[in-house]
Design an enzyme around this catalytic site. Structure first.
Site, PDB file in Angstrom:
ATOM      1  N   ASP A   7     -10.291   1.677   1.880  1.00 19.13           N
ATOM      2  CA  ASP A   7      -9.275   0.572   1.798  1.00 19.13           C
ATOM      3  C   ASP A   7      -9.719  -0.665   2.824  1.00 19.13           C
ATOM      4  O   ASP A   7      -9.630  -0.374   3.870  1.00 19.13           O
ATOM      5  CB  ASP A   7      -8.063   1.071   1.986  1.00 19.13           C
ATOM      6  CG  ASP A   7      -6.917  -0.014   1.926  1.00 19.13           C
ATOM      7  OD1 ASP A   7      -7.068  -0.854   1.050  1.00 19.13           O
ATOM      8  OD2 ASP A   7      -6.039  -0.016   2.631  1.00 19.13           O
ATOM      9  N   GLU A  66     -11.453  -0.163  -3.005  1.00 18.09           N
ATOM     10  CA  GLU A  66     -10.423  -0.879  -3.666  1.00 18.09           C
ATOM     11  C   GLU A  66     -11.169  -2.321  -3.815  1.00 18.09           C
ATOM     12  O   GLU A  66     -11.657  -2.766  -3.054  1.00 18.09           O
ATOM     13  CB  GLU A  66      -8.962  -1.134  -2.692  1.00 18.09           C
ATOM     14  CG  GLU A  66      -7.999  -1.642  -3.552  1.00 18.09           C
ATOM     15  CD  GLU A  66      -6.827  -1.450  -2.885  1.00 18.09           C
ATOM     16  OE1 GLU A  66      -5.963  -2.512  -2.532  1.00 18.09           O
ATOM     17  OE2 GLU A  66      -6.332  -0.320  -2.607  1.00 18.09           O
ATOM     18  N   ASP A 138      -2.941   2.667   5.799  1.00 22.09           N
ATOM     19  CA  ASP A 138      -4.267   2.331   5.389  1.00 22.09           C
ATOM     20  C   ASP A 138      -5.100   3.797   5.235  1.00 22.09           C
ATOM     21  O   ASP A 138      -5.858   3.671   4.108  1.00 22.09           O
ATOM     22  CB  ASP A 138      -4.927   1.591   6.509  1.00 22.09           C
ATOM     23  CG  ASP A 138      -4.252   0.303   6.760  1.00 22.09           C
ATOM     24  OD1 ASP A 138      -4.158  -0.404   6.110  1.00 22.09           O
ATOM     25  OD2 ASP A 138      -3.994   0.147   8.067  1.00 22.09           O
TER      26      ASP A 138
END
Length: 180
Positions: A7, A66, A138
């Site tokens: 991420d 992502e 996160d």
């Protein structure tokens, strides 16, 4: 198969490593790479080095990251894209295949709907991986990316195997979808 989920973020980049055996997912590790306040090149170097160290430590078979979403503030989007680029460079330098998923795809893959809140993602990641506590946001997002890849990677591989036959019929696979 060991999957590394990322991420990306300029201040905090989340990572999560899971193991997939058949349909069973097992937690291996997760955490964050934090950059110090400073120049952009130094922060990108920290992300590159951090992701490289994670790859070296956990030896994943593949990675998923992502995709950047477009913010209201274009400057923020550009900065996030650079952080993402640094992470991708570390992954491809280690000869890992890198899959990319939107936040919507990750939320759908983990929670079941694309408008899930961060807390819902954290809760489902905890449940799916049988964690004793909630992971940080996160790290949970990164684990969610890995889970999404674990679930959709098989479908994409199947579509990829079907692609030559579909091409003969005038169809092709693009982004995991059939297009004419």
């Amino acid at each position: 198969m060991k999957i590394l989920g990322i991420d990306p973020g300029l201040r905090t980049t989340g990572f999560g490593v899971i193991h997939k055996q058949g349909s069973k997912l097992t937690y291996i590790a997760s955490g964050t790479i934090k950059t110090i306040e400073g120049s952009l090149p130094e922060r990108l170097k920290t992300i590159l080095a951090g992701v490289s160290e994670i790859v070296q430590t956990y030896q994943p078979d593949c990675a998923a990251i992502e995709k950047v979403f477009v913010n209201v503030n274009p400057q923020s989007t550009l900065l996030l894209g650079q952080a993402r680029g640094a992470a991708i460079c570390a992954l491809v330098a280690a000869d890992l295949a890198v899959a990319e998923y939107t936040a919507l795809q990750v939320k759908q893959g983990v929670v079941g709907h694309g408008r899930a809140k961060k807390e819902q993602v954290q809760d489902m990641v905890q449940r799916l991986l049988a964690l004793s506590g909630l992971p940080g946001s996160d790290a949970a997002d990164a684990l969610g990316v890995a889970i999404c890849h674990a679930h959709s990677g098989d479908a994409l591989a199947t579509l990829g195997a079907l692609a030559p036959g579909l091409a003969k019929k005038g169809l092709r696979v693009k982004g995991g979808r059939l297009v004419g």
